[in-house]
Design a protein around this motif. Structure first.
Motif, short mmCIF file in Angstrom:
data_model
loop_
_atom_site.label_atom_id
_atom_site.label_comp_id
_atom_site.label_asym_id
_atom_site.label_seq_id
_atom_site.Cartn_x
_atom_site.Cartn_y
_atom_site.Cartn_z
N ALA A 180 0.88 -1.24 -0.13
CA ALA A 180 -0.17 0.18 0.13
C ALA A 180 0.75 1.52 0.20
CB ALA A 180 -0.94 0.00 1.36
N GLN A 181 1.82 1.13 0.56
CA GLN A 181 3.04 2.16 0.51
C GLN A 181 4.25 1.63 0.73
OE1 GLN A 181 1.11 2.14 3.38
NE2 GLN A 181 2.39 0.73 4.44
N VAL A 182 5.45 2.42 0.36
CA VAL A 182 6.69 1.78 0.38
C VAL A 182 7.17 1.71 1.91
CG1 VAL A 182 9.17 1.88 -0.53
CG2 VAL A 182 7.23 2.36 -2.03
N ASP A 183 7.86 0.88 2.50
CA ASP A 183 8.25 0.86 3.76
C ASP A 183 9.60 0.53 3.61
OD1 ASP A 183 5.88 1.48 5.01
OD2 ASP A 183 5.10 -0.56 4.72
N SER A 205 6.37 -2.85 -6.97
CA SER A 205 7.85 -3.27 -6.94
C SER A 205 8.79 -2.45 -6.43
CB SER A 205 8.44 -3.70 -8.30
OG SER A 205 8.65 -2.56 -9.18
N VAL A 206 9.65 -2.79 -5.95
CA VAL A 206 10.79 -1.77 -5.17
C VAL A 206 12.36 -2.46 -5.60
CG1 VAL A 206 10.77 -2.98 -2.92
CG2 VAL A 206 11.52 -0.57 -3.21
N ARG A 207 13.07 -1.76 -5.72
CA ARG A 207 14.53 -2.17 -6.04
C ARG A 207 15.56 -1.08 -5.51
NH1 ARG A 207 16.85 -6.24 -9.38
NH2 ARG A 207 14.94 -7.17 -10.05
N PHE A 208 16.72 -1.46 -4.99
CA PHE A 208 17.70 -0.82 -4.35
C PHE A 208 18.61 -0.59 -5.71
CE2 PHE A 208 16.24 -1.39 0.03
CZ PHE A 208 16.43 -0.22 0.43
N ASN A 209 19.51 0.53 -5.72
CA ASN A 209 20.40 0.73 -6.44
C ASN A 209 22.00 0.01 -5.80
OD1 ASN A 209 22.48 1.53 -7.93
ND2 ASN A 209 21.55 3.72 -8.10
N PRO A 210 22.54 -0.82 -6.67
CA PRO A 210 23.52 -1.42 -6.09
C PRO A 210 24.75 -0.57 -5.93
CG PRO A 210 22.97 -2.30 -8.42
CD PRO A 210 22.18 -1.13 -7.90
N VAL A 211 24.89 0.38 -6.55
CA VAL A 211 26.02 1.35 -6.78
C VAL A 211 25.73 2.43 -5.81
CG1 VAL A 211 27.49 2.36 -8.19
CG2 VAL A 211 26.23 0.36 -9.12
N GLU A 212 24.78 3.06 -5.57
CA GLU A 212 24.52 3.98 -4.79
C GLU A 212 23.41 3.52 -3.86
OE1 GLU A 212 25.38 7.71 -4.46
OE2 GLU A 212 27.31 6.81 -5.57
N PRO A 213 23.83 3.06 -2.95
CA PRO A 213 22.92 1.98 -2.21
C PRO A 213 21.86 2.95 -1.14
CG PRO A 213 24.90 1.95 -1.07
CD PRO A 213 25.27 2.81 -2.34
N GLU A 214 21.95 4.09 -0.99
CA GLU A 214 21.01 5.08 -0.53
C GLU A 214 19.64 5.28 -1.36
OE1 GLU A 214 21.40 5.34 2.86
OE2 GLU A 214 22.93 3.96 2.24
N ILE A 215 19.84 5.17 -2.73
CA ILE A 215 18.85 5.26 -3.67
C ILE A 215 18.17 4.13 -3.97
CG2 ILE A 215 18.28 6.29 -6.00
CD1 ILE A 215 20.71 7.76 -5.70
#
Lengths: 449, 1062
Positions: A180-183, A205-215
């Motif tokens: 329902a939201q991104v947690d 869907s949600v996906r982390f950036n492997p290079v800039e991990p905070e994004i």
């Protein structure tokens, strides 16, 4: 009896200084090697044919009891694959020995997402039963195959709603869920650390950036692609397209590039800095693209589609360079690249995880240096002569199942008709009054700040 | 939504009665009315319809609002009459509702573009909208609200404040109404009701409501609070959340984008690198050495380690050697005496076995092969012989001599010294620089041997040959004098000359006979041009001619021998002006002369070249001698004598010989000879010819001298700067030619050209030659031939009568210049002769240059003669210049025309066929039509035009000597693309990229590897980590990008970009 052994004196073959010329043991005079182009053309042709002959990408299939909904690779263990299925079952596979190591039991509804932690000894999974569970996963030992043990979750996180997707941070103990939201959650906390909402629609869907991990990014049912930064409390940018994006993946070699799998059969690669136009449009699927994953080399990615096929794309290629399908493979819901970039895993509705070679014709065993050189030479020849008609035909030819072929043909017809119509409209309009948007921009509705 | 809101506003503004009547949303309330019962019956008017008799009340504004109304709606009408109805809404709603409004205004595009989003927004704003609706609906209850509010304020402010309130409010103070929400401090509206006072609830109000005792109880806090309220200034209201959030998002995004741009150079470098290599990064870690290496460098550095080391030392276990020793000692200790003895025995046995084995090996080593022994024996013998030789043993000496003889014989057989063995030839063919030192030395040794032998042989022959040569030289230098000025010069010994002549005669005879029986022919296969059939034929022909000459010479010699005088009648032969033929004949004669000259020499075994070389100097006088006889016959104009004139055609050749030969002579400074030669060739020749008509060959000698004298007098001396080259021979030969070619002009018109020129033009006796003096040669003129003739340099009319004399085959060198205009055989011949003479004999050239009009010609002919130099030397077929031969061979070929023809045919095949109408009788025309119909003519013209256009469009249209085939070649098509493929922009670049093959057969290993390296290299089975940022690499990449230095590979080592190979 005298035996003449082939030998060489080290003195003759060793250079005194690195600047010295290498001794050439053959005569490279071009006049002694006539018709080089014809020779190499024939070699290239043979190489192209051999490549097609040896193209046998399918390696193995692992069976589940229900359709596979999600896959995860272990960033630390090459031989490990985690697959979640629609019956709430998660299995840990040992790929080389083709056996199931563990069954992670606990979810009461279909597992929608699974992700391994950066340390590789745990994984998190989310389900429509409103829980996120963290499991300890063992390394595959050398012991002989036994009945897979069942394991319980180490941690359990509860949410108000069902979850659609999960991804783990590439460095820390955090993971993000979409629903329902991104947690964003921490292993040590039962409540989400932060919650991101932008509009009322749920995230797919949600996906982390492997290079800039905070994004990290999410796609939403409002056809949006949202960018987030863990350091700020709100999402940072939202891109809205004409069709929904089902999945998203970051290029592990290029910090700001990501690709989305769109419902309109295409994939779009975006530069995070320039969202007004896609950097590349990848097409060839004939139905919605369900999932994609980048090769760790960042030079190619794999995508699975609802049209029952898996395709490989170059990171900057407009069309697929490889297509995998089998007779029994159903809708593909999840695809992953292996951590060494050599294999591709696909999970489909037919309850099987399939393993494919990323390079369909590459030999599997260890190669001798000479074999390697020959391979490299053959590949180089194909690369060089790929524009020539005959070689191009052989290299590009792929057999696809009839439905895909027909649908593709239909799509082409439609696209051609559209183009023709546009041409006609332009022809009968005031010059400059018809604005033609490039295909890379056509599907973009706008950005929200 | 906005529509609803408007209705709400309307409701608020209209008088209550009217609103109640018209408001369709009041249906529920209407149920309470009396109409309720009639609800489902026929209705006159629906509530939302205005009754037909409805009349809108005209209410005056002043009357419309009563005092009561004013009291109720004062806030709206009085406070802000023009204000929006929204502001009239309860305060509790005020803070919330302006947000959606502003949102609507701010994001019109997004809302319009995104219907779904709009929907969602409506969902969000749902409650707010409902409130708006209720505003309109509940406007009637506003009074109660106001009252309640005032009551609450009153209650809070207390009695003290009550005094200041308006009397109306006071009046209503008691009637406290119940609130919709529970009354608490949290529900106090921040904004007071806009009742005209604009009063806000603040701390002072709170304090005022306190009773005095309470106030005193607060103490100092009261003052502080009061001060706070006085000082406290209003802080600007924070921005609406949505705007604030948007700003935050924007800032966050821009910050991220800016930050992430640092990757740009790395990504660019990686993308541009032809190969991206992924390594694990573990290979960088230093590997530990072996255990032994580790143990060797080990030093105890803490207490425990030191302790352990001490213990080991004590136990004798610090090193492996020590351990061994101690172990053996321990083993001995553990053994009994018997066992020890047994062990000792065993060891002794082993030792003796080893010794035995060693001895055996030594013996085996001493055993040598048969060849070794043979060589060793021979060496020993040689040594012994040497020692014996030193002592002076006869027998041994003889033996040695014998052996030496044997070796010589062997050497002669094997000819090792000539380097003619297969091996030596092979080695030499491979090139000296490729030979390794031993081979080189072997070859050198052989060469040295050959040299030595040669020297030895020369030393043996030395005496005779050298004396002969001296003699030859002497005779050559003085020969011409002796012969030409026979009577004048007394210092020439008659006898010697006689002897020499005899010897020369003998040699000539020998040569002639050898010529006749064909033994002088160069044996072996001819190569190159000479192996061609037509060349063979030509050679054959020449040989035949030469043989004829030889026969004649023989006959002549016989006659000479008979009467010691040359025969007056020359042998008969075919008249030929062929330069080649004549020069060949001349060559033969020269050879004969050479033989004659040196018949007495001991050089019979010398090869021809050497002989030729040696005898060059003598040739001139020989030639003179030979010609003297021939010349006598010339004026007779007998058909037979023409051959002799032919023979004298060697004037082409002789002068150069004379020149070459003259070198030693000039070195010796023979002035007498030069004097004789000083005359201009033209003049001398003319005179000679004239004289020859009258005199016999016997008398010719003095007259020749006279001629030279005349030449001297005529001021030609400076012209003939090279004294030796301007031989009498030359003059005579030319004169002979001239006399033959100008029979009519002979005798009268042939004088010194410079002297005779003015008169020659006028007094040209027969008028057969029209002469125009040329100041400069500027190409041939039609109808004229440029040449140097008896009248000097200039143009001659091309006379048809001279045409037959034109040589069928001219020397190439002169051909281009004289081809068109120079039909004149005389001119051509004279020119050819002159030119060659000039080219070969420097003196002749200088002589020509001396002529004022001949500078240009001299230059040009000198140039052309340069190419002829080789041909002019010894007049052998093999030594003719290739160029000349080629010219002769292809004299009749018109290659250009042939090619054009071929090209036309090929082009015609490739040009698209155009249908041309053809006139078929009875077709396309009316009966009896004579002319070609117009349509046919037009069609023909059109077809021609199309054809021309097609021809013009061809690539080779303007290329004369090239045919570019434009035929589509199916076989070639597979090697090319129909259009330029994607990454390339031009065909040229694409073709260039395809040009260099990449295979191992064509490239050195390094470039082969570079060209075939795959775009991605990764180690099998190793995990590739996502890339990590490296500042140094980014900077490097940026710099590299600036100077566009690209790496061959970009390396990502364990996720960290590293500097790859360049």
């Amino acid at each position: 009896m005298r035996i003449k052994a082939i030998n060489r004196s080290e003195e003759e073959c060793t250079r005194e200084r690195s600047q010295d010329l290498q001794k050439v043991h053959k005569n490279l005079d071009p006049s002694l090697h006539p018709l080089e182009k014809a020779t190499e053309y024939t070699r290239a042709l043979n190489a192209a044919k051999l490549e097609r002959i040896f193209a046998k990408p399918f390696v193995a299939a692992f069976a589940h009891d229900d359709g596979i909904t999600c896959l995860a690779k272990n960033p630390q263990r090459l031989n490990s694959l985690i697959a979640g299925s629609a019956d709430g079952d998660i299995r840990l596979w040992d790929i080389p020995s083709r056996r199931c190591l563990r069954r992670l039991v606990g979810h009461t509804a279909g597992v929608k997402g699974v992700a391994a932690t950066p340390s590789g000894d745990a994984c998190v999974s989310c389900s429509t039963d409103c829980t996120v569970r963290l499991w300890r996963i063992p390394a595959a030992g050398m012991q002989p195959a036994a009945e897979p043990q069942e394991a319980q979750a180490a941690l359990e996180f509860h949410g108000a709603n069902g979850f659609r997707a999960i991804d783990h941070h590439w460095q820390g103990d955090r993971f993000a869920t979409a629903g329902a939201q991104v947690d964003v959650w921490d292993h040590a906390r039962s409540e989400p650390m932060s919650t991101f909402r932008w509009g009322a629609e749920s995230a797919l869907s949600v996906r982390f950036n492997p290079v800039e991990p905070e994004i990290f990014t999410s796609t939403g049912s409002d056809r949006s692609i949202a960018l987030y930064d863990l350091r700020s409390s709100t999402p940072i940018r939202k891109l809205i397209m004409q069709t929904r994006s089902n999945a998203i993946a970051w290029n592990p070699l290029e910090a700001f590039n990501f690709t989305v799998a769109s419902e309109d059969c295409n994939l779009y690669t975006y530069d995070m800095r320039k969202l007004d136009m896609a950097a590349c449009l990848h097409q060839d699927f004939v139905s919605a693209v369900m999932d994609l994953d980048y090769s760790p080399t960042g030079r190619e990615f794999v995508a699975g589609s609802y049209d029952r096929s898996v395709r490989m794309f170059s990171y900057n290629g407009g069309h697929s360079k490889e297509v995998f399908h089998t007779k029994r493979m159903q809708r593909v819901f999840s695809v992953r690249f292996s951590a060494d970039g050599s294999y591709v895993f696909s999970g489909s509705d037919d309850m099987n995880v399939r393993i494919w070679k990323a390079d369909a014709s590459a030999p599997l065993g260890k190669l001798l240096p000479r074999q390697k050189q020959t391979q490299a030479y053959n590949q180089a020849l194909i690369r060089r002569f790929k524009h020539l008609p005959e070689i191009n035909r052989i290299v590009r030819h792929r057999h696809v199942p009839k439905p895909i072929y027909k649908a593709g043909k239909l799509r082409r017809t439609i696209v051609d008709a559209d183009a023709r119509k546009l041409q006609n409209v332009m022809k009968h309009s005031k010059p400059g009054s018809v604005k033609v948007k490039p295909a890379r921009q056509k599907k973009i509705v706008g950005q929200e700040e | 939504m906005s529509k609803k809101r408007k209705q709400g506003q309307l409701g608020a503004r209209l008088p209550r009665k009217a609103s109640k009547q018209t408001d369709v949303y009041e249906a529920e309330e209407a149920n309470d009315d009396e109409s309720n019962l009639r609800r489902f019956d026929a209705v006159e008017n629906y509530e939302y319809e205005t009754p037909s008799e409805f009349e809108d009340e005209e209410i005056d504004e002043d009357l419309a609002f009563t005092a009561e109304d004013e009291q109720q709606f004062g806030s709206i009408i009085g406070g802000s009459a023009a204000s929006d109805g929204e502001e009239a809404s309860p305060d509790a709603e005020g803070g919330f509702e302006e947000l959606p409004e502003s949102d609507d205004e701010e994001l019109p595009t997004s809302e319009a573009a995104d219907p779904l989003d709009q929907e969602s927004r409506e969902d969000i704003e749902g409650p707010a909208a409902a409130d708006h609706e209720s505003v309109g609906g509940r406007s009637a209850d506003e009074l109660e609200d106001d009252e309640a509010y005032n009551a609450m304020i009153q209650a809070v402010q207390g009695e003290a404040a009550a005094a200041t309130r308006a009397p109306q409010q006071q009046r209503r103070r008691e009637s406290v109404a119940t609130e919709a929400c529970p009354e608490s401090e949290y529900n106090v509206p921040l904004d007071s009701h806009a009742d005209g006072e604009g009063h806000e609830l603040d701390i002072r109000d709170m304090l005022r409501s306190l009773r005095p005792e309470q106030r005193s109880r607060m103490g100092p806090n009261r003052k502080r609070l009061e001060g706070l309220s006085k000082k406290g200034k209003a802080v600007a209201a924070p921005l609406p959340t949505l705007i604030r959030q948007r700003q935050e998002r924007k800032a966050g995004y821009e910050d991220r984008v800016e930050d992430i741009a640092k990757w740009q150079p790395i990504i660019k470098a990686n993308r541009e690198a032809p190969t991206l290599t992924f390594t694990t990064g573990q290979e960088r870690a230093a590997k530990p050495g072996s255990v032994a290496a580790l143990a060797a460098t080990f030093t105890p550095d803490n207490k425990m380690e030191a302790e352990i080391a001490a213990v080991l030392e004590k136990a004798g276990a610090t090193s492996s050697k020590q351990v061994e020793q101690s172990e053996s000692a321990a083993a001995l200790k553990a053994m009994s005496a018997d066992e020890a003895k047994e062990r000792q025995n065993r060891l002794a046995k082993m030792r003796s076995l080893l010794l035995h084995h060693e001895a055996k090996a030594r013996r085996l080593k001493a055993i040598k092969s048969k060849s070794f022994h043979r060589q060793a024996n021979r060496a020993a013998k040689r040594k012994a012989a040497k020692e014996a030789g030193a002592e002076g043993d006869e027998e041994v000496m003889r033996g040695m001599e014998e052996e030496a003889e044997f070796r010589r014989a062997q050497e002669r057989l094997t000819m090792k010294h000539r380097n003619s063995s297969k091996w030596a030839k092979h080695a030499l063919r491979r090139g000296a620089h490729l030979l390794d030192s031993s081979t080189k030395s072997a070859v050198n040794e052989q060469l040295r041997l050959g040299q030595e032998l040669k020297q030895k042989a020369e030393r043996v022959e030395g005496a005779s040959s050298s004396s002969d040569e001296d003699e030859g030289l002497a005779s050559s230098t003085s020969g011409s004098d002796g012969e030409t000025a026979e009577g004048i010069r007394a210092d020439r010994r008659e006898a010697r000359a006689e002897r020499r002549r005899k010897a020369a005669d003998a040699r000539t005879r020998r040569a002639a006979t050898s010529m006749l029986d064909g033994s002088d022919e160069p044996d072996g296969e001819q190569k190159g041009l000479f192996s061609l059939p037509f060349m063979k034929r030509a050679m054959e022909k020449r040989k035949l001619e030469a043989q004829q000459e030889a026969q004649e010479v023989l006959r002549e010699l016989d006659a000479e021998e008979g009467q010691e005088q040359p025969p007056s009648a020359a042998p008969s032969g075919r008249m030929s002006f062929t330069a080649a033929a004549s020069s060949q004949a001349a060559q033969e004669v020269t050879d004969l002369r050479q033989h004659l000259q040196h018949a007495d020499g001991s050089d019979a075994e010398e090869d021809q070249d050497a002989k030729h070389e040696r005898l060059k100097a003598a040739a001139a006088e020989d030639a003179a001698g030979a010609s003297s006889a021939a010349q006598a016959a010339l004026p007779d104009s007998l058909p037979g004598s023409a051959n002799l004139a032919d023979l004298l055609g060697w004037d082409d050749e002789t002068p150069d010989k004379a020149h070459v030969r003259s070198k030693p002579a000039s070195g010796k400074g023979r002035k007498q000879k030069s004097k004789a030669a000083q005359g201009d060739s033209g003049a001398t020749k003319a005179r000679k010819a004239q004289e020859d008509v009258q005199h016999s060959s016997v008398v010719a000698e003095p007259s020749r001298a006279e001629a030279s004298a005349v030449g001297c007098l005529s001021g030609e001396a400076p012209a003939g700067r090279d004294p030796v080259s301007m031989d009498g021979v030359l003059a005579r030969v030319a004169a002979a030619q001239r006399s033959r070619l100008f029979p009519a002009a002979n005798g009268t018109s042939s004088h010194d050209p410079l002297q005779q020129q003015p008169t020659a033009a006028g007094s040209a006796p027969n008028g057969s030659l029209d002469f125009i003096q040329a100041p400069q040669f500027s190409g041939s003129k039609p109808g004229y031939a440029f040449s140097k003739g008896p009248q000097g340099l200039g143009y001659y009319t091309e006379s048809s009568q001279l045409r037959p004399a034109q040589p069928s085959l001219q020397p190439t060198t002169s051909a281009p210049q004289h081809k068109d205009g120079l039909g004149n055989g005389v001119a051509a011949q004279a020119k050819g002769g002159k030119g060659k003479r000039r080219g070969m004999a420097n003196g002749a050239l200088q002589h020509d240059k001396g002529l004022p009009s001949a500078v240009d010609e001299g230059g040009s002919s000198g140039e052309e003669d340069g190419g002829l130099a080789g041909a002019m030397a010894p007049m052998k077929g093999a030594e003719m210049s290739q160029r000349e031969l080629v010219a002769q061979a292809f004299a009749g070929d018109d290659v250009e025309a042939d090619f054009q023809q071929m090209k036309d045919a090929e082009v015609a095949e490739e040009v698209p066929k155009v249908e041309e109408p053809s006139m078929l009788p009875g077709w396309g025309t009316w009966a009896g039509q004579q002319r070609e119909p117009k349509w046919m003519r037009d069609a023909r013209v059109k077809a021609q035009k199309e054809k021309d256009a097609a021809l013009k469009a061809r690539k080779d249209a303007k290329l004369k000597a090239v045919v570019v085939s434009e035929r589509w070649d199916k076989r070639a098509a597979k090697y090319g693309t129909p259009d330029v493929p994607f990454p390339f922009h031009s065909r040229a670049i694409y073709d260039q990229s395809m040009r260099q093959p990449i295979g191992k057969d064509y490239n050195p290993t390094s470039s082969y590897r570079d060209m075939t390296r795959p775009p991605v290299l990764k180690e099998a089975g190793s995990i590739i980590q996502p890339i990590q940022f490296s500042r140094s690499y980014a900077e490097q990449s940026k710099e590299r990008g600036a100077v566009s230095k690209r790496r061959k590979t970009a390396v990502v080592s364990g996720g960290v970009p590293a500097a790859g190979r360049r």
